[in-house]
Design a protein around this motif. Structure first.
Motif, mmCIF file in Angstrom:
data_model
loop_
_atom_site.group_PDB
_atom_site.id
_atom_site.type_symbol
_atom_site.label_atom_id
_atom_site.label_comp_id
_atom_site.label_asym_id
_atom_site.label_seq_id
_atom_site.Cartn_x
_atom_site.Cartn_y
_atom_site.Cartn_z
ATOM 1 N N LEU A 1 71.188 28.023 26.005
ATOM 2 C CA LEU A 1 69.939 27.720 25.312
ATOM 3 C C LEU A 1 70.263 27.364 23.869
ATOM 4 O O LEU A 1 70.721 28.210 23.092
ATOM 5 N N VAL A 2 70.058 26.107 23.530
ATOM 6 C CA VAL A 2 70.411 25.600 22.209
ATOM 7 C C VAL A 2 69.426 26.083 21.155
ATOM 8 O O VAL A 2 69.817 26.442 20.033
ATOM 9 N N ALA A 3 68.135 26.093 21.491
ATOM 10 C CA ALA A 3 67.114 26.517 20.538
ATOM 11 C C ALA A 3 65.792 26.726 21.259
ATOM 12 O O ALA A 3 65.552 26.148 22.328
ATOM 13 N N VAL A 4 64.953 27.544 20.645
ATOM 14 C CA VAL A 4 63.552 27.669 21.038
ATOM 15 C C VAL A 4 62.744 26.952 19.958
ATOM 16 O O VAL A 4 62.698 27.394 18.813
ATOM 17 N N VAL A 5 62.176 25.820 20.322
ATOM 18 C CA VAL A 5 61.471 24.967 19.361
ATOM 19 C C VAL A 5 59.972 25.201 19.498
ATOM 20 O O VAL A 5 59.423 25.146 20.607
ATOM 21 N N CYS A 6 59.319 25.447 18.382
ATOM 22 C CA CYS A 6 57.874 25.706 18.379
ATOM 23 C C CYS A 6 57.147 24.485 17.842
ATOM 24 O O CYS A 6 57.365 24.084 16.691
ATOM 25 N N THR A 7 56.272 23.886 18.651
ATOM 26 C CA THR A 7 55.501 22.746 18.156
ATOM 27 C C THR A 7 54.507 23.171 17.096
ATOM 28 O O THR A 7 54.139 22.382 16.222
ATOM 29 N N HIS A 8 54.044 24.417 17.169
ATOM 30 C CA HIS A 8 53.202 25.019 16.141
ATOM 31 C C HIS A 8 53.182 26.510 16.419
ATOM 32 O O HIS A 8 53.783 26.977 17.392
ATOM 33 N N ALA A 9 52.497 27.279 15.572
ATOM 34 C CA ALA A 9 52.656 28.730 15.627
ATOM 35 C C ALA A 9 51.421 29.483 16.102
ATOM 36 O O ALA A 9 51.293 30.682 15.840
ATOM 37 N N HIS A 10 50.505 28.839 16.801
ATOM 38 C CA HIS A 10 49.457 29.623 17.452
ATOM 39 C C HIS A 10 50.100 30.609 18.412
ATOM 40 O O HIS A 10 51.101 30.300 19.068
ATOM 41 N N ASN A 11 49.502 31.783 18.519
ATOM 42 C CA ASN A 11 50.183 32.862 19.246
ATOM 43 C C ASN A 11 50.526 32.489 20.683
ATOM 44 O O ASN A 11 51.552 32.921 21.228
ATOM 45 N N ASP A 12 49.672 31.683 21.325
ATOM 46 C CA ASP A 12 49.937 31.359 22.734
ATOM 47 C C ASP A 12 51.128 30.416 22.906
ATOM 48 O O ASP A 12 51.583 30.209 24.034
ATOM 49 N N HIS A 13 51.641 29.866 21.819
ATOM 50 C CA HIS A 13 52.821 29.009 21.909
ATOM 51 C C HIS A 13 54.097 29.704 21.436
ATOM 52 O O HIS A 13 55.189 29.200 21.695
ATOM 53 N N VAL A 14 53.957 30.835 20.759
ATOM 54 C CA VAL A 14 55.144 31.483 20.176
ATOM 55 C C VAL A 14 55.298 32.947 20.579
ATOM 56 O O VAL A 14 56.271 33.592 20.182
ATOM 57 N N ASN A 15 54.359 33.505 21.377
ATOM 58 C CA ASN A 15 54.405 34.947 21.575
ATOM 59 C C ASN A 15 55.635 35.426 22.335
ATOM 60 O O ASN A 15 56.047 36.580 22.198
ATOM 61 N N ALA A 16 56.277 34.557 23.127
ATOM 62 C CA ALA A 16 57.496 34.951 23.833
ATOM 63 C C ALA A 16 58.758 34.413 23.163
ATOM 64 O O ALA A 16 59.863 34.628 23.667
ATOM 65 N N ALA A 17 58.612 33.734 22.029
ATOM 66 C CA ALA A 17 59.768 33.072 21.416
ATOM 67 C C ALA A 17 60.857 34.040 20.973
ATOM 68 O O ALA A 17 62.036 33.826 21.291
ATOM 69 N N PRO A 18 60.544 35.105 20.226
ATOM 70 C CA PRO A 18 61.635 35.992 19.799
ATOM 71 C C PRO A 18 62.377 36.636 20.965
ATOM 72 O O PRO A 18 63.612 36.709 20.951
ATOM 73 N N ALA A 19 61.645 37.103 21.961
ATOM 74 C CA ALA A 19 62.301 37.758 23.098
ATOM 75 C C ALA A 19 63.216 36.795 23.831
ATOM 76 O O ALA A 19 64.336 37.153 24.223
ATOM 77 N N LEU A 20 62.763 35.556 24.031
ATOM 78 C CA LEU A 20 63.594 34.572 24.722
ATOM 79 C C LEU A 20 64.808 34.214 23.885
ATOM 80 O O LEU A 20 65.942 34.163 24.388
ATOM 81 N N ALA A 21 64.591 33.973 22.598
ATOM 82 C CA ALA A 21 65.700 33.592 21.720
ATOM 83 C C ALA A 21 66.740 34.705 21.639
ATOM 84 O O ALA A 21 67.955 34.440 21.704
ATOM 85 N N ASP A 22 66.286 35.931 21.505
ATOM 86 C CA ASP A 22 67.223 37.048 21.391
ATOM 87 C C ASP A 22 68.004 37.252 22.684
ATOM 88 O O ASP A 22 69.171 37.657 22.669
ATOM 89 N N ARG A 23 67.385 36.959 23.793
ATOM 90 C CA ARG A 23 68.059 37.108 25.092
ATOM 91 C C ARG A 23 69.271 36.185 25.197
ATOM 92 O O ARG A 23 70.280 36.538 25.808
ATOM 93 N N TYR A 24 69.177 35.010 24.589
ATOM 94 C CA TYR A 24 70.248 34.017 24.698
ATOM 95 C C TYR A 24 71.037 33.842 23.397
ATOM 96 O O TYR A 24 71.976 33.051 23.364
ATOM 97 N N GLY A 25 70.648 34.517 22.345
ATOM 98 C CA GLY A 25 71.302 34.308 21.066
ATOM 99 C C GLY A 25 71.026 32.938 20.483
ATOM 100 O O GLY A 25 71.873 32.350 19.804
ATOM 101 N N ALA A 26 69.839 32.424 20.733
ATOM 102 C CA ALA A 26 69.451 31.090 20.271
ATOM 103 C C ALA A 26 68.499 31.208 19.078
ATOM 104 O O ALA A 26 67.773 32.203 18.944
ATOM 105 N N PRO A 27 68.458 30.198 18.212
ATOM 106 C CA PRO A 27 67.542 30.236 17.081
ATOM 107 C C PRO A 27 66.126 29.792 17.450
ATOM 108 O O PRO A 27 65.931 28.973 18.350
#
Length: 211
Positions: free
Chosen positions: A57-83
């Motif tokens: 996983l190269v990156a977790v890219v957020c098109t914007h920061a409404h909660n329904d688009h980013v609420n799983a981002a930290p957990a997913l990124a941390d799982r793979y060591g991705a930014p």
């Protein structure tokens, strides 16, 4: 080799301005069989991780920061060591959901993210949110628009941090200038094309003028 594009649909709650709404989100994975980026890690990190599989996983890219688009981002990124990547103008919205966890890097207009032989160009398209961005892959003839452009028109602008004239200008200047055959993969619902949406621009501009 053409880009590999996978979609995962997740369900949860969108919360803003004291209201909550049940929503289904499109989570897009772009790359090849070896590596990918995730666009908008929504609601269910486990379901998205299942689609990533053993790819890098190269990156977790957020098109914007409404909660329904980013609420799983930290957990997913941390799982793979991705930014986690987010445009800085959306940091106030991000902090509503993740006050103790900053994004790892900023998305900038014109930046190019390379993954699996695909180049994703960042297009800053404010309106639905101040830091909203789309990701355009010219080689694959596809653009990922988050909540900026849908099948049927612009994203919602009736809540905090949003503005209808701004989103129409973003769509006119940054998206409708793309080739008409470009496929538009959206943050919710069905995909469309630039050519299918472009004829409605005069109506949106008339609505702007009438406000």
């Amino acid at each position: 080799m053409s880009a590999r594009v996978d979609r995962v649909v997740t369900a949860g709650v969108f919360t803003l301005d004291g209201g909550t709404w049940e929503v289904e989100n499109n989570v897009w994975l772009v790359g090849d069989d070896e590596e990918c980026v995730v666009i908008d890690a929504a609601h269910d990190a486990g379901a998205v991780a299942a689609a990533v599989g053993d790819r890098r996983l190269v990156a977790v890219v957020c098109t914007h920061a409404h909660n329904d688009h980013v609420n799983a981002a930290p957990a997913l990124a941390d799982r793979y060591g991705a930014p986690v990547l987010l445009h800085p103008d959306d940091r106030p919205l991000w902090d509503l959901t993740h006050p103790g966890r900053a994004p790892d890097a900023e998305l900038g207009d014109g930046e190019v993210i390379k993954v699996g032989g695909v180049e994703l160009r960042v297009l800053h398209t404010p309106g639905h949110a101040p830091g909203a961005c789309c990701l355009y892959a010219p080689g694959a003839e596809v653009v990922f628009t988050g909540d900026t452009l849908f099948a049927g028109g612009p994203g919602a602008t009736g809540r905090s941090y949003s503005d209808f004239p701004t989103i129409v200008a973003s769509i006119r200047d940054r998206l409708l200038t793309l080739p008409p055959e470009t496929t538009v993969h959206t943050g919710h619902g069905a995909s469309t094309t630039i050519g299918a949406e472009a004829p409605a621009l005069p109506r949106w501009l008339a609505e702007v003028a009438a406000r």
